[in-house]
Design a protein around this motif. Structure first.
Motif, mmCIF file in Angstrom:
data_model
loop_
_atom_site.group_PDB
_atom_site.id
_atom_site.type_symbol
_atom_site.label_atom_id
_atom_site.label_comp_id
_atom_site.label_asym_id
_atom_site.label_seq_id
_atom_site.Cartn_x
_atom_site.Cartn_y
_atom_site.Cartn_z
ATOM 1 N N UNK A 229 0.831 -1.207 0.000
ATOM 2 C CA UNK A 229 0.000 0.000 0.000
ATOM 3 C C UNK A 229 0.866 1.258 0.000
ATOM 4 N N UNK A 230 2.183 1.066 -0.160
ATOM 5 C CA UNK A 230 3.097 2.207 -0.197
ATOM 6 C C UNK A 230 2.773 3.066 -1.414
ATOM 7 N N UNK A 231 2.305 4.279 -1.173
ATOM 8 C CA UNK A 231 1.807 5.123 -2.258
ATOM 9 C C UNK A 231 2.895 5.475 -3.261
ATOM 10 N N UNK A 232 4.103 5.721 -2.781
ATOM 11 C CA UNK A 232 5.202 6.070 -3.688
ATOM 12 C C UNK A 232 5.495 4.915 -4.647
ATOM 13 N N UNK A 233 5.452 3.686 -4.140
ATOM 14 C CA UNK A 233 5.712 2.512 -4.971
ATOM 15 C C UNK A 233 4.593 2.313 -5.980
ATOM 16 N N UNK A 237 5.176 2.143 -9.928
ATOM 17 C CA UNK A 237 5.065 0.864 -10.626
ATOM 18 C C UNK A 237 3.793 0.786 -11.463
ATOM 19 N N UNK A 238 2.703 1.324 -10.921
ATOM 20 C CA UNK A 238 1.417 1.169 -11.608
ATOM 21 C C UNK A 238 0.970 2.458 -12.279
ATOM 22 N N UNK A 239 1.943 3.174 -12.845
ATOM 23 C CA UNK A 239 1.617 4.405 -13.555
ATOM 24 C C UNK A 239 0.929 4.124 -14.888
#
Length: 255
Positions: A229-233, A237-239
């Motif tokens: 749930x790390x928002x930065x990740x 990754x899911x851009x």
């Protein structure tokens, strides 16, 4: 294994690495990911011994780099293989001569011994019939395989890859990923890959370190990255819509 403890690196007033602590395991593909400017390249160069951190330590199988003598550092560099982003082959040398180059630098083997070893690793990367070609006669994928052969010719304990899939088509990128993973397991090497390629992250990311603004913002594996749930990740990754769908399918499958 490579163990990193609280390393900091600055250039003038720019504080690039801000206290990174992590480890990279032997026999696994360890990936460093993050946006441009996150500190990935500086971090990789610190691991290679090209940059000296102002604070913190980097240990290779328990030996702290900053404590080594110049001769010991040279011996350690002989145990490192490097695959550069642009392959960095010597245009004036044949493929065989390119692969032999580290042996000339770091060993006292005879020319025939060096040629035998170079031919062996070229065969390992499926280029046994290309040794007399010049780099200009090789495709991008072939050049990357030559670069991998050169990186492993001296039987390294550590393999570093900087954007190994840069400029390659998706199918060839998968071939290179699989080759790096196979060699890592086969020779029990500590492999570290600096990459932007999310396919590499999903396919071979046994250990992933995500950097953001010079900090380690997250670490895990290709499986746990789906669950985080790390928002930065997740923003990184899911851009793309494709990876959003892949993640959703994964989560639904796992229930």
């Amino acid at each position: 294994m490579i163990e990193v403890k609280d390393i900091h690196k600055s250039f003038g007033d720019s504080h690039i690495l801000k206290g990174i602590t992590t480890s990279f395991e032997k026999g696994k593909t360890n990936l460093i990911i993050g946006q441009s400017g996150s500190g990935k390249t500086v971090f990789l160069k610190c691991l290679l011994g090209l940059f000296a951190p102002e604070k913190g330590t980097i240990a290779y199988n328990g030996k702290i780099y900053s404590d080594l003598t110049d001769d010991q550092k040279r011996d350690l560099r002989a145990e490192m293989g490097m695959v550069f982003q642009g392959s960095a082959l010597f245009d004036s040398m044949t493929i065989l001569e390119n692969v032999m180059f580290p042996l000339r630098m770091f060993t006292k083997q005879s020319k025939s011994e060096m040629a035998d070893r170079a031919n062996f690793v070229l065969k390992r990367v499926n280029l046994e019939n290309a040794h007399n070609k010049m780099p200009s006669e090789a495709s991008g994928g072939m050049q990357k395989r030559v670069a991998i052969a050169r990186a492993i010719v001296n039987k390294p304990k550590y393999l570093f890859c900087d954007e190994p899939n840069s400029g390659l088509d998706p199918r060839t990128s998968i071939v290179i990923d699989n080759l790096i993973q196979e060699i890592t397991e086969e020779y029990d090497i500590t492999t570290i890959i600096n990459t932007h390629d999310m396919n590499s992250v999903m396919e071979i990311g046994e250990k992933i370190v995500f950097l953001k603004d010079g900090l380690k913002a997250w670490e895990g594996s290709s499986e746990t990255i789906f669950k985080t749930d790390n928002e930065a990740v997740t923003n990184f990754v899911y851009s793309s819509e494709l990876f959003k769908k892949v993640r959703q399918m994964y989560l639904e499958e796992k229930g």
